[in-house]
Design an enzyme around this catalytic site. Structure first.
Site, short mmCIF file in Angstrom:
data_model
loop_
_atom_site.label_atom_id
_atom_site.label_comp_id
_atom_site.label_asym_id
_atom_site.label_seq_id
_atom_site.Cartn_x
_atom_site.Cartn_y
_atom_site.Cartn_z
N SER A 1 0.88 -1.07 -0.17
CA SER A 1 0.04 -0.07 -0.17
C SER A 1 0.83 1.12 -0.01
O SER A 1 2.09 1.09 0.03
CB SER A 1 -0.75 -0.02 1.25
OG SER A 1 0.01 0.41 2.14
N LYS A 2 0.34 2.54 0.02
CA LYS A 2 0.83 3.47 -0.21
C LYS A 2 1.90 3.83 1.13
O LYS A 2 2.97 4.27 0.92
CB LYS A 2 -0.14 4.82 0.13
CG LYS A 2 -0.77 5.06 -1.32
CD LYS A 2 -0.89 6.60 -1.62
CE LYS A 2 -1.09 7.06 -2.96
NZ LYS A 2 -2.49 6.49 -3.46
N ARG A 3 1.50 3.29 2.17
CA ARG A 3 2.52 3.22 3.21
C ARG A 3 3.79 2.29 3.19
O ARG A 3 4.98 2.73 3.77
CB ARG A 3 1.84 2.89 4.68
CG ARG A 3 0.88 3.73 5.51
CD ARG A 3 0.01 3.16 6.34
NE ARG A 3 -1.10 2.40 5.53
CZ ARG A 3 -1.54 1.18 5.84
NH1 ARG A 3 -0.76 0.40 6.44
NH2 ARG A 3 -2.54 0.88 5.25
N GLY B 1 5.78 3.22 0.78
CA GLY B 1 6.60 4.09 0.17
C GLY B 1 6.57 4.18 -1.25
O GLY B 1 5.58 4.54 -1.89
#
Ligand code: GLU
Length: 468
Positions: free
Chosen positions: A246-248, A250
């Site tokens: 996911s976006k988390r 990076g």
């Protein structure tokens, strides 16, 4: 085959991997790979995201056939399909308010039941409808789902699939709330089916996160009298911890990978390996065209594919090492020019020849070239080396003998020999000291070549002189 990205963000690695599988399968089958921009979410869709997606696909070499279809331009067709379902009685207006639906779900939760629409407005009489309209209620449009239906399909990745109509959450909303004489905004499952049917898509290859939609979509195909495509649901991409990337995590956009110095070739190669095992003997380093020649879904895994940076780095270094100095220069020159670095093309190619074998990313080609364009500070290790026994006398002996202008390798070796003899030190001492003087560090590429590159401009002389 088609890719149907929503332009609500930059091109995500998961979408790009879906594109890879579509492209490979289309090539293998001699079919077409079409593109449809699913921009019906007006708030979140942005033209710059569409541009980023198209640019990313192009950069990766995932060329598509024809012009991209823009979903929002097809809203009349979507409404027409909804009207057809209303006319045939397969869809109806539901006047339940948000508050009523919330109360319904709370009741279900209190009774430990799964949330679902209870089909309460499925069989309203015309009088009941009129009463709701008179109250000023607006309506969504719902598609009837028969609880007793069994929906099956043979998924190219997951094999035989079977869903019960009872597990689909009750009659499904296909158009948003609107006044009862209108058809509100059509929703995802409906528009996808209408568009895939209109584009004559024979194979829908998409991420596993859409699997729960497939049963609903198959019911819509049947209701609209359109032939259903074959489905292939590809495994998710997972992070190191085994959770959905996911976006988390990076770096997840194709443009981020590009900015980090990964080549299109390596990224496309890597994405192919994310979920697909090449046939025996093929190895892991291949081009998209090579993969397309043998691609099939039998070798696509059901389990999620864990992202492996080491493998991506290895592939990227392989790709960079295969480039000729001129090709590498073409990749690196934009990065160097952005730094204001320029020089004679021959010299730049020689620098590429020197640096190429040690690069993992193009970004390394920026950092490792820096000391060739900007005089480096001496780091601690380099300063210690210069302070060590015999170091400065050896360097001084070399400087005394250093000619102006270019040198060749033999000439440089001769000078080193003479300087070492004159200073009475071991050759290793002078070599290490020379590296410290030229690069400001004890690490770096081949020393002799480094020196020869810095020699013609007089830069070698100045770097040695400043240490004495
Ligand atoms: N627009 C959907 C998405 O971005 C894709 C739908 C599909 O492939 O059926 O996830």
């Amino acid at each position: 085959m088609r890719l149907a990205p929503s332009p609500t963000g930059t091109l995500h690695i998961g979408t790009a991997r879906t594109a890879v599988f579509n492209w490979l399968f289309a090539r293998r089958q001699g079919g077409q790979f079409l593109l449809r921009i699913e921009d019906t979410d007006k708030e979140r869709s942005k033209p710059e995201y569409t541009a980023n997606i198209l640019e990313g696909l192009q950069w990766l070499g995932l060329t598509w056939d024809g012009e991209p279809v823009v979903q929002s331009a097809r809203i009349a067709e979507h409404r027409q399909a909804i009207q057809q379902l209303l006319n045939s009685g397969q869809a109806y207006r539901c006047y339940a308010t948000e508050a009523e639906l919330t109360a319904m779900r709370e009741q279900q939760a209190a009774e430990n039941r799964a949330p679902r629409y209870d089909n309460r407005h499925r069989d309203l009489t015309p009088e009941q409808e009129q009463a709701f309209i008179a109250e000023g209620r607006e309506a969504t449009i719902r598609f009837r789902i028969d609880d007793s239906a069994t929906i099956t399909w043979t998924d190219l990745v997951r094999g035989e699939m079977r869903w019960s109509g009872a597990d689909l959450g009750g009659d499904m909303v296909i158009a948003r709330r609107a006044p009862a004489d209108q058809i509100g905004d059509p929703l995802y499952n409906l528009v996808v089916v209408v568009d895939d049917a209109a584009m004559a898509i024979t194979h829908v290859i998409r991420g596993e996160d859409h699997i729960a939609n497939t049963a609903k979509q198959l019911l819509l195909y049947a209701a609209l009298g359109a032939p259903a495509p074959v489905f292939a649901h590809t495994p998710l991409i997972l992070n190191q911890e085994g959770r959905k990337l996911s976006k988390r995590d990076g770096v997840t956009s194709v443009s981020d990978f590009r900015a980090q110095g990964y080549t299109a070739e390596a990224l496309a190669n890597y994405m192919t390996l994310l979920g697909w095992s090449p046939p025996e003997g093929m190895g892991e380093r291949f081009s998209l065209a090579e993969a397309a020649a043998v691609f099939d879904f039998d070798r696509v895994n059901k389990a999620g594919a864990r992202f492996d940076w080491d493998k991506l780095n290895w592939l990227n270094s392989q790709v960079l090492h295969e480039l000729s100095p001129a090709q590498l220069l073409a990749e690196l020159q934009p990065l160097w020019t952005a730094q204001g670095w320029s020089a004679d093309p021959d010299w730049l190619e020689q620098l590429c020849h020197l640096l190429g074998p040690s690069l993992v990313t193009l970004q390394d080609g920026l950092e490792q070239a820096r000391p060739f364009f900007e005089r480096p500070e001496l780091n601690d290790a380099a300063q210690q080396q210069l302070a060590s026994d015999g170091a400065r006398p050896a360097l001084a002996a070399l400087l005394e003998r250093l000619p102006e202008g270019a040198l060749d390798a033999d000439g440089a070796q001769t000078l080193l020999g003479e300087a070492v003899a004159a200073a009475g030190v071991k050759k290793g001492v002078l070599m290490k000291t020379l590296r410290a003087a030229l690069l400001g560090s004890l690490q770096g590429p081949d020393l002799l070549t480094t020196w020869l590159l810095l020699q013609p401009s007089g830069e070698a002389r100045q770097r040695i002189a400043r240490c004495l």
